[in-house]
Design a protein around this motif. Structure first.
Motif, PDB file in Angstrom:
ATOM      1  N   THR A 294       0.589  -0.893   0.386  1.00  0.00           N
ATOM      2  CA  THR A 294      -0.204   0.523  -0.275  1.00  0.00           C
ATOM      3  C   THR A 294       0.798   1.303  -0.293  1.00  0.00           C
ATOM      4  OG1 THR A 294      -1.753  -0.966   1.558  1.00  0.00           O
ATOM      5  CG2 THR A 294      -2.141   1.563   0.962  1.00  0.00           C
ATOM      6  N   LEU A 295       0.936   1.962  -1.160  1.00  0.00           N
ATOM      7  CA  LEU A 295       1.423   3.332  -1.492  1.00  0.00           C
ATOM      8  C   LEU A 295       0.441   4.054  -0.332  1.00  0.00           C
ATOM      9  CD1 LEU A 295       3.592   5.103  -1.717  1.00  0.00           C
ATOM     10  CD2 LEU A 295       3.372   4.860  -3.946  1.00  0.00           C
ATOM     11  N   SER A 296       1.237   5.151   0.378  1.00  0.00           N
ATOM     12  CA  SER A 296       0.336   6.225   0.962  1.00  0.00           C
ATOM     13  C   SER A 296       0.903   7.422   0.448  1.00  0.00           C
ATOM     14  CB  SER A 296       0.089   6.346   2.012  1.00  0.00           C
ATOM     15  OG  SER A 296      -0.639   7.469   2.153  1.00  0.00           O
ATOM     16  N   LEU A 297       0.381   7.711  -0.676  1.00  0.00           N
ATOM     17  CA  LEU A 297       0.736   8.821  -1.305  1.00  0.00           C
ATOM     18  C   LEU A 297       0.207  10.574  -1.470  1.00  0.00           C
ATOM     19  CD1 LEU A 297       3.275   9.944  -3.839  1.00  0.00           C
ATOM     20  CD2 LEU A 297       1.462   9.950  -5.314  1.00  0.00           C
ATOM     21  N   ASP A 298       1.406  11.110  -1.065  1.00  0.00           N
ATOM     22  CA  ASP A 298       0.234  13.190  -0.610  1.00  0.00           C
ATOM     23  C   ASP A 298       0.945  14.221  -1.379  1.00  0.00           C
ATOM     24  OD1 ASP A 298      -2.256  11.886   1.784  1.00  0.00           O
ATOM     25  OD2 ASP A 298      -0.325  11.474   3.008  1.00  0.00           O
ATOM     26  N   GLY A 299       0.324  15.270  -1.677  1.00  0.00           N
ATOM     27  CA  GLY A 299       0.951  15.851  -2.337  1.00  0.00           C
ATOM     28  C   GLY A 299       0.649  16.046  -4.086  1.00  0.00           C
ATOM     29  N   LEU A 300       1.715  17.010  -4.677  1.00  0.00           N
ATOM     30  CA  LEU A 300       2.044  16.650  -6.050  1.00  0.00           C
ATOM     31  C   LEU A 300       2.835  16.045  -6.705  1.00  0.00           C
ATOM     32  CD1 LEU A 300       0.667  18.787  -8.342  1.00  0.00           C
ATOM     33  CD2 LEU A 300       2.714  20.387  -7.648  1.00  0.00           C
ATOM     34  N   PHE A 301       2.734  15.161  -7.372  1.00  0.00           N
ATOM     35  CA  PHE A 301       3.639  14.846  -8.029  1.00  0.00           C
ATOM     36  C   PHE A 301       3.659  15.470  -9.426  1.00  0.00           C
ATOM     37  CE2 PHE A 301       4.784  10.970 -11.161  1.00  0.00           C
ATOM     38  CZ  PHE A 301       6.020  10.420 -10.121  1.00  0.00           C
ATOM     39  N   THR A 302       5.379  15.561 -10.373  1.00  0.00           N
ATOM     40  CA  THR A 302       5.046  16.611 -11.572  1.00  0.00           C
ATOM     41  C   THR A 302       6.880  15.975 -11.796  1.00  0.00           C
ATOM     42  OG1 THR A 302       6.352  17.937 -10.246  1.00  0.00           O
ATOM     43  CG2 THR A 302       4.277  18.022 -10.390  1.00  0.00           C
ATOM     44  N   ALA A 303       6.613  14.377 -11.533  1.00  0.00           N
ATOM     45  CA  ALA A 303       8.524  14.027 -12.311  1.00  0.00           C
ATOM     46  C   ALA A 303       7.725  13.774 -13.089  1.00  0.00           C
ATOM     47  CB  ALA A 303       8.622  12.653 -11.721  1.00  0.00           C
ATOM     48  N   ALA A 304       9.223  13.883 -14.787  1.00  0.00           N
ATOM     49  CA  ALA A 304       8.408  13.660 -16.448  1.00  0.00           C
ATOM     50  C   ALA A 304       8.759  12.620 -16.715  1.00  0.00           C
ATOM     51  CB  ALA A 304      10.013  14.711 -16.963  1.00  0.00           C
ATOM     52  N   GLY A 305       9.354  11.831 -15.415  1.00  0.00           N
ATOM     53  CA  GLY A 305       8.979  10.397 -15.881  1.00  0.00           C
ATOM     54  C   GLY A 305       7.560   9.216 -15.973  1.00  0.00           C
ATOM     55  N   GLY A 306       6.629   9.974 -14.881  1.00  0.00           N
ATOM     56  CA  GLY A 306       5.893   9.645 -14.645  1.00  0.00           C
ATOM     57  C   GLY A 306       5.783   8.207 -13.726  1.00  0.00           C
ATOM     58  N   PHE A 307       3.944   8.209 -13.440  1.00  0.00           N
ATOM     59  CA  PHE A 307       3.769   7.064 -12.331  1.00  0.00           C
ATOM     60  C   PHE A 307       2.820   6.219 -12.881  1.00  0.00           C
ATOM     61  CE2 PHE A 307       0.982   5.192  -8.959  1.00  0.00           C
ATOM     62  CZ  PHE A 307       1.425   5.496  -7.819  1.00  0.00           C
ATOM     63  N   THR A 308       3.748   4.689 -13.035  1.00  0.00           N
ATOM     64  CA  THR A 308       3.314   3.010 -13.337  1.00  0.00           C
ATOM     65  C   THR A 308       2.868   2.464 -12.183  1.00  0.00           C
ATOM     66  OG1 THR A 308       4.453   3.490 -14.977  1.00  0.00           O
ATOM     67  CG2 THR A 308       3.617   1.351 -14.577  1.00  0.00           C
ATOM     68  N   GLN A 309       1.557   1.899 -12.179  1.00  0.00           N
ATOM     69  CA  GLN A 309       1.119   0.931 -11.070  1.00  0.00           C
ATOM     70  C   GLN A 309       0.088  -0.416 -11.733  1.00  0.00           C
ATOM     71  OE1 GLN A 309      -2.651   2.648  -8.882  1.00  0.00           O
ATOM     72  NE2 GLN A 309      -2.613   0.558  -7.095  1.00  0.00           N
ATOM     73  N   SER A 310       1.092  -1.272 -11.454  1.00  0.00           N
ATOM     74  CA  SER A 310       0.937  -2.745 -11.636  1.00  0.00           C
ATOM     75  C   SER A 310       0.515  -3.514 -10.840  1.00  0.00           C
ATOM     76  CB  SER A 310       2.395  -2.967 -13.014  1.00  0.00           C
ATOM     77  OG  SER A 310       3.330  -3.461 -11.538  1.00  0.00           O
ATOM     78  N   GLY A 311       0.155  -2.685  -9.201  1.00  0.00           N
ATOM     79  CA  GLY A 311      -0.470  -3.392  -8.497  1.00  0.00           C
ATOM     80  C   GLY A 311      -0.152  -2.378  -7.483  1.00  0.00           C
ATOM     81  N   GLY A 312      -0.745  -3.744  -6.101  1.00  0.00           N
ATOM     82  CA  GLY A 312      -0.557  -3.078  -5.122  1.00  0.00           C
ATOM     83  C   GLY A 312      -2.217  -2.255  -4.791  1.00  0.00           C
ATOM     84  N   ILE A 313      -1.910  -0.778  -3.436  1.00  0.00           N
ATOM     85  CA  ILE A 313      -2.923   0.012  -3.079  1.00  0.00           C
ATOM     86  C   ILE A 313      -2.202   1.521  -3.252  1.00  0.00           C
ATOM     87  CG2 ILE A 313      -4.931   0.331  -1.788  1.00  0.00           C
ATOM     88  CD1 ILE A 313      -4.942  -2.492  -1.120  1.00  0.00           C
ATOM     89  N   LEU A 314      -3.002   1.952  -3.973  1.00  0.00           N
ATOM     90  CA  LEU A 314      -2.621   3.265  -3.854  1.00  0.00           C
ATOM     91  C   LEU A 314      -3.482   3.950  -2.587  1.00  0.00           C
ATOM     92  CD1 LEU A 314      -1.659   6.147  -4.657  1.00  0.00           C
ATOM     93  CD2 LEU A 314      -3.098   6.511  -6.952  1.00  0.00           C
ATOM     94  N   ILE A 315      -3.377   5.000  -2.374  1.00  0.00           N
ATOM     95  CA  ILE A 315      -4.179   5.611  -1.066  1.00  0.00           C
ATOM     96  C   ILE A 315      -3.277   7.275  -1.283  1.00  0.00           C
ATOM     97  CG2 ILE A 315      -5.381   3.605   0.361  1.00  0.00           C
ATOM     98  CD1 ILE A 315      -3.007   4.296   2.211  1.00  0.00           C
ATOM     99  N   GLY A 316      -4.391   7.996  -0.175  1.00  0.00           N
ATOM    100  CA  GLY A 316      -3.957   9.257   0.195  1.00  0.00           C
ATOM    101  C   GLY A 316      -4.464  10.338  -0.725  1.00  0.00           C
ATOM    102  N   THR A 317      -3.813  11.248  -0.697  1.00  0.00           N
ATOM    103  CA  THR A 317      -4.206  12.841  -1.527  1.00  0.00           C
ATOM    104  C   THR A 317      -3.367  13.585  -2.064  1.00  0.00           C
ATOM    105  OG1 THR A 317      -6.612  13.151   0.113  1.00  0.00           O
ATOM    106  CG2 THR A 317      -6.019  14.714  -1.598  1.00  0.00           C
ATOM    107  N   GLN A 318      -3.352  13.060  -3.582  1.00  0.00           N
ATOM    108  CA  GLN A 318      -2.415  13.419  -3.937  1.00  0.00           C
ATOM    109  C   GLN A 318      -3.145  14.242  -5.280  1.00  0.00           C
ATOM    110  OE1 GLN A 318      -3.667   9.519  -5.497  1.00  0.00           O
ATOM    111  NE2 GLN A 318      -3.243   9.732  -3.654  1.00  0.00           N
ATOM    112  N   THR A 319      -2.198  14.504  -6.375  1.00  0.00           N
ATOM    113  CA  THR A 319      -2.769  15.387  -7.541  1.00  0.00           C
ATOM    114  C   THR A 319      -1.112  15.058  -8.671  1.00  0.00           C
ATOM    115  OG1 THR A 319      -3.233  17.675  -6.463  1.00  0.00           O
ATOM    116  CG2 THR A 319      -2.772  17.582  -8.725  1.00  0.00           C
ATOM    117  N   PHE A 320      -2.012  14.760  -9.813  1.00  0.00           N
ATOM    118  CA  PHE A 320      -0.625  14.354 -10.772  1.00  0.00           C
ATOM    119  C   PHE A 320      -0.586  15.482 -11.861  1.00  0.00           C
ATOM    120  CE2 PHE A 320      -1.553   9.583  -9.121  1.00  0.00           C
ATOM    121  CZ  PHE A 320       0.074   9.279  -8.225  1.00  0.00           C
ATOM    122  N   GLY A 321       0.228  15.495 -11.735  1.00  0.00           N
ATOM    123  CA  GLY A 321       0.724  16.324 -13.273  1.00  0.00           C
ATOM    124  C   GLY A 321       1.889  15.781 -13.923  1.00  0.00           C
TER     125      GLY A 321
END
Length: 268
Positions: free
Chosen positions: A210-237
């Motif tokens: 389980t990934l608890s991700l909060d805040g702004l995510f703007t990494a140019a390479g991006g975010f990939t989810q192939s399994g697990g659980i995403l929680i938290g309050t996040q904004t993807f730019g």
């Protein structure tokens, strides 16, 4: 070949040389080995204390330690503190029983080993903590397994994969940069605090836990989810590629202007 009894009143200063073993003997002792020079090379053997004791290895500011060869480097129940520089080129780092490895705020840890930071069955806990700068510079995978990874400083994954299989956390002071072609893989229960900075052309990958991700995510390479659980309050730019796993209840995910979401599986 350094092999020494270290007791609570002793401070052993080492000015370079090969280290093959250092053991605290003769009862429940506590001692500190301080490296104050350059050229120390931990090739084989272990740093350990007698039952009930704690042995600490401190690399002082301005000093350095090479951790070399393919042998295990064990420090079960003991503490290693890097206030200078450590260059890990081979072998596993193994500990348990409350053992700790800390990169201090002035310290640098260079990882070209692409090996394991692990508790191989010692029992108890093992914590790797980076308050300074950790740089992974070589291809291949470094796996943190059976150990907690705590980051408050600068983490640079320049090449290969850093795979976190133990409960881990990234404080709000964290700065994480993943280079082109490299990956930071979340494969356990991990928290990333709001205000932590995640950047770079490489990939942030969630595969398990389980990934608890909060805040702004703007990494140019991006975010990939192939399994697990995403929680938290996040904004993807930037880009989000969702191929597996779930988004947990109670969270809020926002795809901001400039961000994209690609759903390539049966989710949501």
């Amino acid at each position: 070949d350094w092999s020494s009894d270290v007791c609570s009143s002793d401070l052993l200063n080492l000015f370079g040389g090969a280290i093959t073993n250092l053991t605290s003997l003769n009862g429940p002792t506590n001692g500190t080995l301080t490296l104050v020079g350059t050229g120390s090379d931990w090739r084989t053997g272990s740093f350990s204390a007698s039952t009930g004791g704690t042995l600490s290895l401190v690399v002082s500011a301005g000093a350095d330690l090479l951790i070399s060869t393919t042998a295990d480097h064990a420090f079960n129940g003991s503490a290693i503190v890097i206030n200078g520089a450590a260059n890990w080129t081979g072998g596993r780092l193994t500990s348990g029983s409350g053992g700790t490895f800390t990169v201090g705020s002035s310290g640098t840890f260079y990882d070209s080993a692409s090996s394991s930071i692990t508790n191989p069955g010692f029992g108890g806990s093992f914590t790797f903590r980076n308050d300074g700068t950790y740089t992974k510079s070589a291809p291949g995978t470094t796996t943190v397994a059976g150990a907690s990874f705590i980051n408050t400083g600068q983490l640079n994954v320049q090449a290969g994969i850093l795979r976190l299989e133990g409960t881990s956390s990234f404080a709000s002071t964290s700065t994480v940069t993943v280079g082109s072609g490299a990956s930071l893989q979340f494969a356990s229960d991990i928290s990333v605090a709001d205000a932590a900075v995640l950047s770079g052309q490489g990939t942030f990958l969630l595969t398990a836990g389980t990934l608890s991700l909060d805040g702004l995510f703007t990494a140019a390479g991006g975010f990939t989810q192939s399994g697990g659980i995403l929680i938290g309050t996040q904004t993807f730019g930037s880009s989000v590629n969702w191929t597996g796993g779930t988004w947990g209840s109670g969270g809020l995910t926002t795809i901001a202007a400039g961000g994209t979401l690609a759903i390539n599986s049966g989710n949501p």
